[in-house]
Design a protein around this motif. Sequence first.
Motif, short mmCIF file in Angstrom:
data_model
loop_
_atom_site.label_atom_id
_atom_site.label_comp_id
_atom_site.label_asym_id
_atom_site.label_seq_id
_atom_site.Cartn_x
_atom_site.Cartn_y
_atom_site.Cartn_z
N HIS A 54 0.84 -1.20 0.00
CA HIS A 54 0.00 0.00 0.00
C HIS A 54 0.88 1.26 0.00
O HIS A 54 0.61 2.21 -0.75
CB HIS A 54 -0.91 -0.04 1.24
CG HIS A 54 -1.71 1.18 1.48
ND1 HIS A 54 -2.84 1.49 0.75
CD2 HIS A 54 -1.56 2.17 2.38
CE1 HIS A 54 -3.35 2.62 1.20
NE2 HIS A 54 -2.59 3.06 2.19
N SER A 57 2.37 1.60 -3.46
CA SER A 57 1.36 2.04 -4.43
C SER A 57 1.12 3.53 -4.36
O SER A 57 1.04 4.22 -5.39
CB SER A 57 0.03 1.31 -4.19
OG SER A 57 0.13 -0.03 -4.53
N TRP A 58 0.98 4.04 -3.14
CA TRP A 58 0.68 5.46 -3.00
C TRP A 58 1.90 6.33 -3.30
O TRP A 58 1.76 7.45 -3.79
CB TRP A 58 0.07 5.77 -1.64
CG TRP A 58 -1.39 5.44 -1.71
CD1 TRP A 58 -2.00 4.32 -1.25
CD2 TRP A 58 -2.39 6.22 -2.36
NE1 TRP A 58 -3.34 4.35 -1.56
CE2 TRP A 58 -3.61 5.51 -2.24
CE3 TRP A 58 -2.40 7.43 -3.03
CZ2 TRP A 58 -4.81 5.99 -2.77
CZ3 TRP A 58 -3.60 7.91 -3.55
CH2 TRP A 58 -4.78 7.18 -3.41
N GLU A 61 1.82 6.58 -6.96
CA GLU A 61 0.77 7.51 -7.37
C GLU A 61 1.22 8.96 -7.18
O GLU A 61 0.95 9.81 -8.03
CB GLU A 61 -0.53 7.24 -6.59
CG GLU A 61 -1.64 8.23 -6.83
CD GLU A 61 -2.10 8.37 -8.27
OE1 GLU A 61 -2.69 9.41 -8.60
OE2 GLU A 61 -1.88 7.44 -9.08
N SER A 71 -4.89 13.01 -10.64
CA SER A 71 -5.08 12.24 -9.41
C SER A 71 -6.03 11.08 -9.66
O SER A 71 -7.04 11.23 -10.33
CB SER A 71 -5.68 13.13 -8.32
OG SER A 71 -4.82 14.21 -8.04
N GLN A 72 -5.67 9.94 -9.11
CA GLN A 72 -6.52 8.75 -9.19
C GLN A 72 -6.09 7.76 -8.13
O GLN A 72 -5.12 8.01 -7.42
CB GLN A 72 -6.43 8.12 -10.58
CG GLN A 72 -5.03 7.63 -10.92
CD GLN A 72 -4.96 6.99 -12.30
OE1 GLN A 72 -5.93 6.99 -13.05
NE2 GLN A 72 -3.82 6.44 -12.64
N VAL A 73 -6.79 6.66 -8.05
CA VAL A 73 -6.35 5.57 -7.19
C VAL A 73 -5.10 4.98 -7.84
O VAL A 73 -5.01 4.94 -9.08
CB VAL A 73 -7.47 4.51 -7.07
CG1 VAL A 73 -6.99 3.29 -6.32
CG2 VAL A 73 -8.70 5.11 -6.39
N PRO A 74 -4.12 4.55 -7.07
CA PRO A 74 -2.90 4.02 -7.69
C PRO A 74 -3.19 2.95 -8.74
O PRO A 74 -4.11 2.14 -8.58
CB PRO A 74 -2.14 3.42 -6.50
CG PRO A 74 -2.65 4.16 -5.32
CD PRO A 74 -4.09 4.47 -5.62
N GLY A 77 -3.43 -0.41 -7.52
CA GLY A 77 -4.50 -0.61 -6.55
C GLY A 77 -4.18 0.05 -5.22
O GLY A 77 -3.03 0.30 -4.90
N ASP A 78 -5.24 0.31 -4.45
CA ASP A 78 -5.08 0.93 -3.15
C ASP A 78 -4.40 -0.04 -2.16
O ASP A 78 -3.49 0.33 -1.45
CB ASP A 78 -6.45 1.36 -2.63
CG ASP A 78 -6.40 2.19 -1.37
OD1 ASP A 78 -5.31 2.65 -0.99
OD2 ASP A 78 -7.47 2.38 -0.77
N TRP A 79 -4.88 -1.26 -2.14
CA TRP A 79 -4.34 -2.29 -1.25
C TRP A 79 -4.02 -3.54 -2.06
O TRP A 79 -4.78 -4.51 -2.05
CB TRP A 79 -5.33 -2.61 -0.13
CG TRP A 79 -5.44 -1.53 0.87
CD1 TRP A 79 -6.39 -0.54 0.92
CD2 TRP A 79 -4.57 -1.30 1.99
NE1 TRP A 79 -6.15 0.29 1.99
CE2 TRP A 79 -5.04 -0.16 2.66
CE3 TRP A 79 -3.45 -1.95 2.47
CZ2 TRP A 79 -4.42 0.34 3.80
CZ3 TRP A 79 -2.82 -1.45 3.61
CH2 TRP A 79 -3.31 -0.32 4.25
N HIS A 142 1.67 9.85 5.60
CA HIS A 142 1.20 8.51 5.25
C HIS A 142 2.25 7.47 5.63
O HIS A 142 1.93 6.43 6.22
CB HIS A 142 0.89 8.48 3.75
CG HIS A 142 0.25 7.25 3.25
ND1 HIS A 142 0.93 6.28 2.57
CD2 HIS A 142 -1.05 6.83 3.31
CE1 HIS A 142 0.09 5.31 2.22
NE2 HIS A 142 -1.12 5.62 2.66
#
Length: 158
Positions: A54, A57-58, A61, A71-74, A77-79, A142
């Motif tokens: 996670h 991924s971020w 992103e 901007s979007q969800v990675p 994926g988020d998780w 984060h």
Amino acid sequence: MEISTQLSNDLTEVLQGNPWYGPSVYEIIEQVSFEAAFEKPPGSVHSIAGILLHMISWTEEVIDRMNGLPSQVPSSGDWPDPGTPDEQKWQNYVSDLKLVNVNLLGIIQNFPKEQWTEHVTGVVENDPGTTFEALIKGLIQHHIYHSGQVSLLLRIID
């Protein structure tokens, strides 16, 4: 001090320095065995490996946003699912976390100073507009938050 320098210093301190709140992200991660990384204690939603993916991924992103993508969800994926326990896989995840942050540090250090106060492109729900400076500060927070989760899970598992 320029924003790029301050943000680079702040991110480096959290990742591998001596932050005032306790161990750095890498210091915490280096304590995790691959067996512990994939274990999900009762009541826990994520494993340490899942948290690490996670974070990766971020960070990816954020790099995309710094490079002008909306901007979007990675994209991964988020998780992302960490899959089955495997020692080499765990070592790769740790290496990936370090590599993606090295890449981000390079972007931060070379980011034009006049763009730090500009807003990231794209719309994120409930976000009136995030500046590039706030984006990096948010990622630092984060990293801190999730390294705390890893520390707590490690205490439960060991």
